[in-house]
Design a protein around this motif. Structure first.
Motif, PDB file in Angstrom:
ATOM      1  N   PRO A 148       5.849  -9.633  -1.764  1.00  0.00           N
ATOM      2  CA  PRO A 148       4.487  -9.131  -2.012  1.00  0.00           C
ATOM      3  C   PRO A 148       3.729  -9.884  -3.095  1.00  0.00           C
ATOM      4  O   PRO A 148       2.535 -10.178  -2.941  1.00  0.00           O
ATOM      5  N   GLU A 149       4.405 -10.216  -4.192  1.00  0.00           N
ATOM      6  CA  GLU A 149       3.709 -10.892  -5.295  1.00  0.00           C
ATOM      7  C   GLU A 149       3.370 -12.349  -4.978  1.00  0.00           C
ATOM      8  O   GLU A 149       2.605 -12.991  -5.709  1.00  0.00           O
ATOM      9  N   GLU A 150       3.911 -12.886  -3.875  1.00  0.00           N
ATOM     10  CA  GLU A 150       3.644 -14.275  -3.487  1.00  0.00           C
ATOM     11  C   GLU A 150       2.486 -14.403  -2.501  1.00  0.00           C
ATOM     12  O   GLU A 150       2.078 -15.529  -2.185  1.00  0.00           O
ATOM     13  N   CYS A 151       1.964 -13.297  -2.015  1.00  0.00           N
ATOM     14  CA  CYS A 151       0.870 -13.352  -1.044  1.00  0.00           C
ATOM     15  C   CYS A 151      -0.380 -13.970  -1.682  1.00  0.00           C
ATOM     16  O   CYS A 151      -0.751 -13.608  -2.811  1.00  0.00           O
ATOM     17  N   PRO A 152      -1.056 -14.873  -0.979  1.00  0.00           N
ATOM     18  CA  PRO A 152      -2.186 -15.581  -1.579  1.00  0.00           C
ATOM     19  C   PRO A 152      -3.445 -14.745  -1.770  1.00  0.00           C
ATOM     20  O   PRO A 152      -4.274 -15.046  -2.616  1.00  0.00           O
ATOM     21  N   ILE A 153      -3.611 -13.688  -0.964  1.00  0.00           N
ATOM     22  CA  ILE A 153      -4.818 -12.864  -1.051  1.00  0.00           C
ATOM     23  C   ILE A 153      -4.427 -11.412  -1.274  1.00  0.00           C
ATOM     24  O   ILE A 153      -3.695 -10.829  -0.475  1.00  0.00           O
ATOM     25  N   ILE A 154      -4.907 -10.825  -2.360  1.00  0.00           N
ATOM     26  CA  ILE A 154      -4.666  -9.417  -2.679  1.00  0.00           C
ATOM     27  C   ILE A 154      -6.013  -8.785  -3.019  1.00  0.00           C
ATOM     28  O   ILE A 154      -6.737  -9.290  -3.887  1.00  0.00           O
ATOM     29  N   ARG A 155      -6.348  -7.714  -2.324  1.00  0.00           N
ATOM     30  CA  ARG A 155      -7.642  -7.062  -2.519  1.00  0.00           C
ATOM     31  C   ARG A 155      -7.453  -5.592  -2.899  1.00  0.00           C
ATOM     32  O   ARG A 155      -6.636  -4.889  -2.285  1.00  0.00           O
ATOM     33  N   PRO A 156      -8.205  -5.081  -3.886  1.00  0.00           N
ATOM     34  CA  PRO A 156      -8.133  -3.663  -4.235  1.00  0.00           C
ATOM     35  C   PRO A 156      -8.727  -2.791  -3.140  1.00  0.00           C
ATOM     36  O   PRO A 156      -9.709  -3.166  -2.496  1.00  0.00           O
ATOM     37  N   VAL A 157      -8.114  -1.630  -2.912  1.00  0.00           N
ATOM     38  CA  VAL A 157      -8.601  -0.692  -1.904  1.00  0.00           C
ATOM     39  C   VAL A 157      -9.224   0.529  -2.562  1.00  0.00           C
ATOM     40  O   VAL A 157     -10.368   0.896  -2.285  1.00  0.00           O
ATOM     41  N   LYS A 158      -8.457   1.177  -3.461  1.00  0.00           N
ATOM     42  CA  LYS A 158      -8.976   2.348  -4.163  1.00  0.00           C
ATOM     43  C   LYS A 158      -8.080   2.678  -5.349  1.00  0.00           C
ATOM     44  O   LYS A 158      -6.944   2.195  -5.445  1.00  0.00           O
ATOM     45  N   LYS A 159      -8.590   3.496  -6.240  1.00  0.00           N
ATOM     46  CA  LYS A 159      -7.797   3.987  -7.350  1.00  0.00           C
ATOM     47  C   LYS A 159      -6.823   5.040  -6.833  1.00  0.00           C
ATOM     48  O   LYS A 159      -7.174   5.872  -6.009  1.00  0.00           O
ATOM     49  N   GLN A 160      -5.591   4.994  -7.340  1.00  0.00           N
ATOM     50  CA  GLN A 160      -4.581   5.936  -6.863  1.00  0.00           C
ATOM     51  C   GLN A 160      -3.513   6.117  -7.932  1.00  0.00           C
ATOM     52  O   GLN A 160      -3.045   5.149  -8.528  1.00  0.00           O
ATOM     53  N   ARG A 180       0.643  -0.092 -11.399  1.00  0.00           N
ATOM     54  CA  ARG A 180      -0.806  -0.036 -11.586  1.00  0.00           C
ATOM     55  C   ARG A 180      -1.376   1.118 -10.777  1.00  0.00           C
ATOM     56  O   ARG A 180      -0.969   1.333  -9.635  1.00  0.00           O
ATOM     57  N   ASN A 181      -2.327   1.835 -11.346  1.00  0.00           N
ATOM     58  CA  ASN A 181      -2.925   2.985 -10.665  1.00  0.00           C
ATOM     59  C   ASN A 181      -4.013   2.530  -9.698  1.00  0.00           C
ATOM     60  O   ASN A 181      -5.192   2.899  -9.805  1.00  0.00           O
ATOM     61  N   GLU A 182      -3.601   1.706  -8.743  1.00  0.00           N
ATOM     62  CA  GLU A 182      -4.536   1.178  -7.757  1.00  0.00           C
ATOM     63  C   GLU A 182      -3.784   0.799  -6.492  1.00  0.00           C
ATOM     64  O   GLU A 182      -2.711   0.207  -6.553  1.00  0.00           O
ATOM     65  N   LEU A 183      -4.380   1.143  -5.343  1.00  0.00           N
ATOM     66  CA  LEU A 183      -3.831   0.737  -4.056  1.00  0.00           C
ATOM     67  C   LEU A 183      -4.470  -0.593  -3.673  1.00  0.00           C
ATOM     68  O   LEU A 183      -5.691  -0.737  -3.703  1.00  0.00           O
ATOM     69  N   GLU A 184      -3.609  -1.567  -3.297  1.00  0.00           N
ATOM     70  CA  GLU A 184      -4.099  -2.899  -2.969  1.00  0.00           C
ATOM     71  C   GLU A 184      -3.585  -3.329  -1.602  1.00  0.00           C
ATOM     72  O   GLU A 184      -2.517  -2.898  -1.164  1.00  0.00           O
ATOM     73  N   ALA A 185      -4.340  -4.185  -0.920  1.00  0.00           N
ATOM     74  CA  ALA A 185      -3.945  -4.724   0.387  1.00  0.00           C
ATOM     75  C   ALA A 185      -3.673  -6.221   0.251  1.00  0.00           C
ATOM     76  O   ALA A 185      -4.367  -6.923  -0.492  1.00  0.00           O
ATOM     77  N   ARG A 186      -2.671  -6.699   0.984  1.00  0.00           N
ATOM     78  CA  ARG A 186      -2.281  -8.103   0.920  1.00  0.00           C
ATOM     79  C   ARG A 186      -2.541  -8.801   2.267  1.00  0.00           C
ATOM     80  O   ARG A 186      -2.338  -8.199   3.330  1.00  0.00           O
ATOM     81  N   ILE A 187      -2.952 -10.062   2.214  1.00  0.00           N
ATOM     82  CA  ILE A 187      -3.188 -10.875   3.401  1.00  0.00           C
ATOM     83  C   ILE A 187      -2.364 -12.159   3.269  1.00  0.00           C
ATOM     84  O   ILE A 187      -2.232 -12.723   2.188  1.00  0.00           O
TER      85      ILE A 187
END
Length: 242
Positions: free
Chosen positions: A202-214, A180-187
């Motif tokens: 990484p795909e099991e993390c409960p919280i994933i937030r978009p940071v920016k397009k990349q 995906r053309n997006e940088l995301e952060a995981r918590i």
């Protein structure tokens, strides 16, 4: 896992910065390393864009202790500096178990998917202490890697019980790995039991937030990508004579 590596990484200091403390300019470390920092250590040992490294589990060997130090970082808006206080981990040491899978989003590198070859190079790189410099979070915290058997020896947290560290940063989802053309952060919320911390994928993390397009980074053989043979001979020059 057939393609896993095991090692111990240690140093005099570690700084796995809590991003909340960056705003004020005085950094404070997490109590344990983040998934992303450990992944960076593994990639400093051995990495190719064909691979994605996953951190399976770590074992905290030394007691979690912090030390505050006065530093003079450069200001963002000019070349001067000012006094700031950073809080470091003191004498951190971790046993790490990691494994790799091939990056299915990089069809252009399908020709390089040779598990046996990459695994052997990775194991030899661990024995050599890594291909690149090792850092425990921050670049001013030099680390050292040695091969070990995961779970061997004694830890300060043997039979200590269970500890929860609360919500903390896990890592980034990069376009090269997700497609995906997006940088995301995981918590996530890590828990340590008797010194062992099992990491979520990484795909099991409960919280994933978009940071920016990349956009995905392009790797071109001969320009910004070396062949496996070139990488191997740089790491083990004694093999040239063979």
């Amino acid at each position: 896992m057939r393609n896993q590596i095991e090692f111990i990484v240690h140093g005099k200091y570690g700084l796995f910065t809590d991003p909340v403390t960056k705003i004020g300019g005085e950094k404070f470390t997490y109590q344990i390393p983040t998934y992303q920092a450990l992944k960076g250590i593994v990639e400093s040992i051995y990495w190719k864009p064909t691979l994605i490294w996953y951190i399976d589990e770590i074992r905290v060997m030394n007691a979690i202790q912090t030390e505050m130090k006065g530093v003079r970082p450069t200001k963002y808006h000019d070349a001067s500096n000012e006094l700031a206080y950073y809080t470091y981990l003191r004498n951190p040491s971790y046993q790490v178990r990691a494994y790799f899978e091939f990056n299915e989003n990089r069809e252009d590198l399908a020709y390089d998917r040779n598990e046996h070859k990459h695994h052997n190079i990775a194991k030899r790189s661990v024995k050599r202490g890594g291909r690149r410099d090792i850092f425990l979070g921050s670049r001013d915290c030099q680390g050292y890697v040695e091969a070990c058997e995961f779970g061997s020896g004694t830890s300060d947290y043997d039979r200590y019980g269970e500890i929860s560290f609360g919500p903390m940063f896990h890592g980034f989802n990069y376009p090269d790995e997700t497609g995906r053309n997006e940088l995301e952060a995981r918590i996530w919320v890590p828990t340590m039991k008797d010194g062992f911390i099992k990491f979520k994928r990484p795909e099991e993390c409960p919280i994933i937030r978009p940071v920016k397009k990349q956009e995905q980074k392009q790797f071109i053989l001969g320009e910004n990508l070396k062949s496996v043979e070139e990488e191997y001979l740089e790491m083990f020059p004694e093999e040239v004579e063979r």
